[in-house]
Design an enzyme around this catalytic site. Structure first.
Site, PDB file in Angstrom:
ATOM      1  N   ARG A 270       0.817  -1.223   0.000  1.00 18.26           N
ATOM      2  CA  ARG A 270       0.000   0.000   0.000  1.00 18.26           C
ATOM      3  C   ARG A 270       0.850   1.272   0.000  1.00 18.26           C
ATOM      4  O   ARG A 270       0.557   2.219  -0.715  1.00 18.26           O
ATOM      5  CB  ARG A 270      -0.881  -0.005   1.262  1.00 18.26           C
ATOM      6  CG  ARG A 270      -1.903   1.117   1.332  1.00 18.26           C
ATOM      7  CD  ARG A 270      -2.567   1.160   2.723  1.00 18.26           C
ATOM      8  NE  ARG A 270      -2.936  -0.144   3.203  1.00 18.26           N
ATOM      9  CZ  ARG A 270      -4.107  -0.737   2.982  1.00 18.26           C
ATOM     10  NH1 ARG A 270      -5.026  -0.106   2.300  1.00 18.26           N
ATOM     11  NH2 ARG A 270      -4.363  -1.939   3.467  1.00 18.26           N
ATOM     12  N   ARG A 310     -12.868  -2.095  -1.776  1.00 17.45           N
ATOM     13  CA  ARG A 310     -12.474  -1.719  -0.411  1.00 17.45           C
ATOM     14  C   ARG A 310     -13.596  -1.058   0.397  1.00 17.45           C
ATOM     15  O   ARG A 310     -13.806  -1.407   1.559  1.00 17.45           O
ATOM     16  CB  ARG A 310     -11.224  -0.832  -0.423  1.00 17.45           C
ATOM     17  CG  ARG A 310     -10.023  -1.497  -1.124  1.00 17.45           C
ATOM     18  CD  ARG A 310      -8.723  -0.763  -0.893  1.00 17.45           C
ATOM     19  NE  ARG A 310      -8.300  -0.885   0.479  1.00 17.45           N
ATOM     20  CZ  ARG A 310      -8.433   0.060   1.386  1.00 17.45           C
ATOM     21  NH1 ARG A 310      -8.937   1.228   1.079  1.00 17.45           N
ATOM     22  NH2 ARG A 310      -8.058  -0.157   2.618  1.00 17.45           N
ATOM     23  N   TYR A 314     -14.502  -3.373   3.505  1.00 17.65           N
ATOM     24  CA  TYR A 314     -13.935  -2.933   4.793  1.00 17.65           C
ATOM     25  C   TYR A 314     -14.582  -1.654   5.316  1.00 17.65           C
ATOM     26  O   TYR A 314     -14.122  -1.121   6.323  1.00 17.65           O
ATOM     27  CB  TYR A 314     -12.435  -2.633   4.651  1.00 17.65           C
ATOM     28  CG  TYR A 314     -11.619  -3.666   3.919  1.00 17.65           C
ATOM     29  CD1 TYR A 314     -11.460  -4.953   4.436  1.00 17.65           C
ATOM     30  CD2 TYR A 314     -10.968  -3.347   2.733  1.00 17.65           C
ATOM     31  CE1 TYR A 314     -10.682  -5.883   3.767  1.00 17.65           C
ATOM     32  CE2 TYR A 314     -10.183  -4.275   2.061  1.00 17.65           C
ATOM     33  CZ  TYR A 314     -10.057  -5.540   2.588  1.00 17.65           C
ATOM     34  OH  TYR A 314      -9.282  -6.451   1.935  1.00 17.65           O
ATOM     35  N   CYS A 341     -25.607  -4.804  -8.858  1.00 19.18           N
ATOM     36  CA  CYS A 341     -26.885  -5.021  -8.190  1.00 19.18           C
ATOM     37  C   CYS A 341     -26.719  -5.486  -6.757  1.00 19.18           C
ATOM     38  O   CYS A 341     -26.978  -6.647  -6.428  1.00 19.18           O
ATOM     39  CB  CYS A 341     -27.711  -6.011  -9.012  1.00 19.18           C
ATOM     40  SG  CYS A 341     -28.188  -5.246 -10.552  1.00 19.18           S
ATOM     41  N   GLU A 342     -26.241  -4.597  -5.928  1.00 17.49           N
ATOM     42  CA  GLU A 342     -26.136  -4.833  -4.486  1.00 17.49           C
ATOM     43  C   GLU A 342     -26.225  -3.481  -3.800  1.00 17.49           C
ATOM     44  O   GLU A 342     -25.637  -2.503  -4.287  1.00 17.49           O
ATOM     45  CB  GLU A 342     -24.762  -5.441  -4.121  1.00 17.49           C
ATOM     46  CG  GLU A 342     -24.590  -6.845  -4.593  1.00 17.49           C
ATOM     47  CD  GLU A 342     -23.797  -7.715  -3.617  1.00 17.49           C
ATOM     48  OE1 GLU A 342     -23.706  -7.384  -2.419  1.00 17.49           O
ATOM     49  OE2 GLU A 342     -23.284  -8.730  -4.093  1.00 17.49           O
ATOM     50  N   TYR A 370      -4.705  -2.384  -3.907  1.00 17.94           N
ATOM     51  CA  TYR A 370      -5.859  -3.258  -3.697  1.00 17.94           C
ATOM     52  C   TYR A 370      -7.104  -2.746  -4.423  1.00 17.94           C
ATOM     53  O   TYR A 370      -8.214  -2.882  -3.944  1.00 17.94           O
ATOM     54  CB  TYR A 370      -6.117  -3.453  -2.192  1.00 17.94           C
ATOM     55  CG  TYR A 370      -4.876  -3.922  -1.473  1.00 17.94           C
ATOM     56  CD1 TYR A 370      -4.393  -5.202  -1.679  1.00 17.94           C
ATOM     57  CD2 TYR A 370      -4.151  -3.073  -0.642  1.00 17.94           C
ATOM     58  CE1 TYR A 370      -3.228  -5.635  -1.068  1.00 17.94           C
ATOM     59  CE2 TYR A 370      -2.982  -3.489  -0.025  1.00 17.94           C
ATOM     60  CZ  TYR A 370      -2.527  -4.774  -0.237  1.00 17.94           C
ATOM     61  OH  TYR A 370      -1.375  -5.199   0.358  1.00 17.94           O
TER      62      TYR A 370
HETATM   63  N1  LLP Z   1       3.493  -9.029   3.027  1.00 18.37           N
HETATM   64  C1  LLP Z   1       2.531  -9.973   3.181  1.00 18.37           C
HETATM   65  C2  LLP Z   1       2.926 -11.354   3.487  1.00 18.37           C
HETATM   66  C3  LLP Z   1       1.181  -9.630   3.034  1.00 18.37           C
HETATM   67  O1  LLP Z   1       0.253 -10.547   3.173  1.00 18.37           O
HETATM   68  C4  LLP Z   1       0.834  -8.291   2.715  1.00 18.37           C
HETATM   69  C5  LLP Z   1      -0.556  -7.886   2.557  1.00 18.37           C
HETATM   70  C6  LLP Z   1       1.873  -7.352   2.539  1.00 18.37           C
HETATM   71  C7  LLP Z   1       3.184  -7.759   2.717  1.00 18.37           C
HETATM   72  C8  LLP Z   1       1.632  -5.934   2.137  1.00 18.37           C
HETATM   73  O2  LLP Z   1       0.837  -5.227   3.011  1.00 18.37           O
HETATM   74  P1  LLP Z   1       0.650  -3.650   2.824  1.00 18.37           P
HETATM   75  O3  LLP Z   1       2.016  -3.022   2.942  1.00 18.37           O
HETATM   76  O4  LLP Z   1       0.058  -3.419   1.508  1.00 18.37           O
HETATM   77  O5  LLP Z   1      -0.267  -3.242   3.922  1.00 18.37           O
HETATM   78  N2  LLP Z   1      -6.929  -5.866   0.830  1.00 18.37           N
HETATM   79  C9  LLP Z   1      -6.591  -5.122   2.025  1.00 18.37           C
HETATM   80  C10 LLP Z   1      -5.161  -5.307   2.433  1.00 18.37           C
HETATM   81  C11 LLP Z   1      -4.777  -6.760   2.585  1.00 18.37           C
HETATM   82  C12 LLP Z   1      -3.307  -6.962   2.747  1.00 18.37           C
HETATM   83  C13 LLP Z   1      -2.913  -8.382   2.585  1.00 18.37           C
HETATM   84  N3  LLP Z   1      -1.544  -8.653   2.785  1.00 18.37           N
HETATM   85  C14 LLP Z   1      -6.945  -3.660   1.807  1.00 18.37           C
HETATM   86  O6  LLP Z   1      -7.408  -3.317   0.724  1.00 18.37           O
HETATM   87  O7  LLP Z   1      -6.833  -2.857   2.716  1.00 18.37           O
END
Ligand code: LLP
Length: 413
Positions: A270, A310, A314, A341-342, A370
């Protein structure tokens, strides 16, 4: 830069409105210069001498973004065999890729380790046993669940009582399996959650890993995962990266002066791409309803939860900007809703917008992480194209899906 100048939203030096008109909507637009800036921002804030930034490509697999990060020397965190295969195809060096799967099948390990030659970061005792049987005498890394978790939403917390990682009271079993299969443990990894805006959980998790590290000789790296949050609302304070970077650096300098050198790996997704992308959508319907009890404005657009899930999944917030009315007073409170349609098909709830007309283009901000990577064909709708901007140049990197694309996997019609 993605910024408002006068009445217009610009991506690089190109007007968002122009991109929407040329390529159509809905469309994901990424500013690669922002990606590069974010990479350096993170890298420079952690001064520890042996740092490797491993981009978590699950956040966004756009080819231009991957190439830019490859050229900067970033590593890559893959969570599925095909993410790993894509990284190899893009040209990331194998030793810079770490595969951290969840509930990994033996066949998948065979592919990642055996065919791609990538280090496997094992997520459970059972997987470590299977890995040991298949690949004795090789290197391995383990994902630890340090009992510390954090994140912007319950679903984004991965440390603590979750399905992830090897629990602290299972470490004795790890030692036994390593011995039995003569595996060389080269890395300790954790990822405690996503969208974390406080430095403390990262520091606590890093300390926990270092406490564990003393039990293993020959470690080459400690990977503290990703999770570095970004502000989505103007009221949110950014993560204090300088403070976090200083703390991590002194923790690692101090530890390695006794242990010997260790690489510190971080796996941001992110943080690298979140604010580098917008989803451009077009207003197709404005529904104003009013009664004694309520007044509601629904701004209906040509996209929805199928393109950016998202908010629906969430309750996440994304700012919305009317791309050619950016300096007009925000006089309307509206829900920006999609064509799925939700009732949960929401892109933004209760946002302040200028007076809009059908045909206006809106930018859903901070959609670089994401967004596309979690998109789907729900309701038999195509996924949008993606364009990458670098200053004044623009490149279509993925086309819009067609009806035929969606039928491609049907055996018979
Ligand atoms: N490393 C691993 C093993 C992970 O599973 C993840 C994210 C990351 C790194 C990177 O995380 P970040 O720096 O992006 O926070 N879909 C959700 C976020 C799910 C993250 C899953 N794993 C959202 O849209 O907020």
């Amino acid at each position: 830069m993605i910024e408002v100048i006068g009445s217009h939203l610009y991506i690089g030096s190109i007007k968002a409105e122009q991109i929407a008109n040329v390529y159509g909507t809905p469309i994901y637009v990424y500013d690669v210069e922002v990606v590069v800036d974010n990479y350096f921002k993170l890298k420079n804030s952690i001064k520890y001498r042996d740092l490797e930034v491993m981009y978590a490509c699950k956040a966004n697999c756009n080819v231009e973004i991957l190439k830019a990060l490859r050229d900067l020397g970033a590593g890559l965190d893959a969570v599925s065999p095909w993410e790993a295969a894509l990284a190899v195809r893009i040209g990331f060096k194998r030793e810079k890729i770490l595969f951290t799967g969840s509930n990994v099948e033996s066949e998948e390990m065979k592919f990642v380790r055996g065919e791609l030659g990538i280090l496997v970061n094992v997520d459970s005792i059972s997987q470590l046993r299977r890995y040991g049987r298949m690949f004795p005498d090789t290197e391995v890394s383990i994902r630890i669940n340090p009992g510390i978790g954090a994140g912007h939403h319950e679903y984004a917390v991965t440390g603590g009582i979750t399905k992830f990682g090897i629990y602290l009271n299972q470490l004795k079993q790890v030692e036994d399996i390593l011995k039995e299969h003569r595996l060389k443990l080269v890395g300790l990894h954790t990822h405690i959650g996503s969208g974390i805006l406080r430095p403390e959980p990262f520091i606590d998790a890093a300390e926990k890993l270092l406490q564990i590290a003393v039990n293993f000789t020959n470690l080459e790296f400690i990977d503290i995962g990703g999770g570095f949050g970004i502000p989505y609302r103007p009221s949110e304070k950014p993560l204090d990266l300088d403070y976090l970077g200083d703390k991590l650096s002194s923790l690692f300098e101090d530890f390695t002066s006794r242990y010997g050198n260790l690489k510190l790996r971080v796996e941001p997704g992110r943080f690298i791409v979140g604010n580098a992308g917008v989803l451009l959508v077009r207003v197709v319907d404005i529904k104003e309803v009013e009664s004694k009890e309520f007044r509601k404005v629904f701004v209906g657009v040509d996209s929805g939860m199928n393109h950016l899930i998202r908010p629906a999944l969430y309750g996440a917030h994304h700012e919305v900007i009317a791309v050619s009315k950016a300096d007009q007073p925000r006089v309307v409170t509206a829900d920006v809703v999609g064509n799925i349609c939700e009732s949960g098909d929401i892109l933004a709830l209760d946002v302040q917008l200028p007076k809009l007309s059908e045909g206006d283009v809106l930018a859903v901000m901070n959609a670089g992480a994401y967004g596309y990577s979690m998109s789907s064909n729900y309701n038999m709708r195509p996924r949008p194209p993606e364009v990458a901007v670098y200053r004044d140049s623009i490149k279509l990197t993925r086309r819009r899906e067609t009806f035929e694309d969606l039928l491609r996997t049907y055996i018979e019609l």
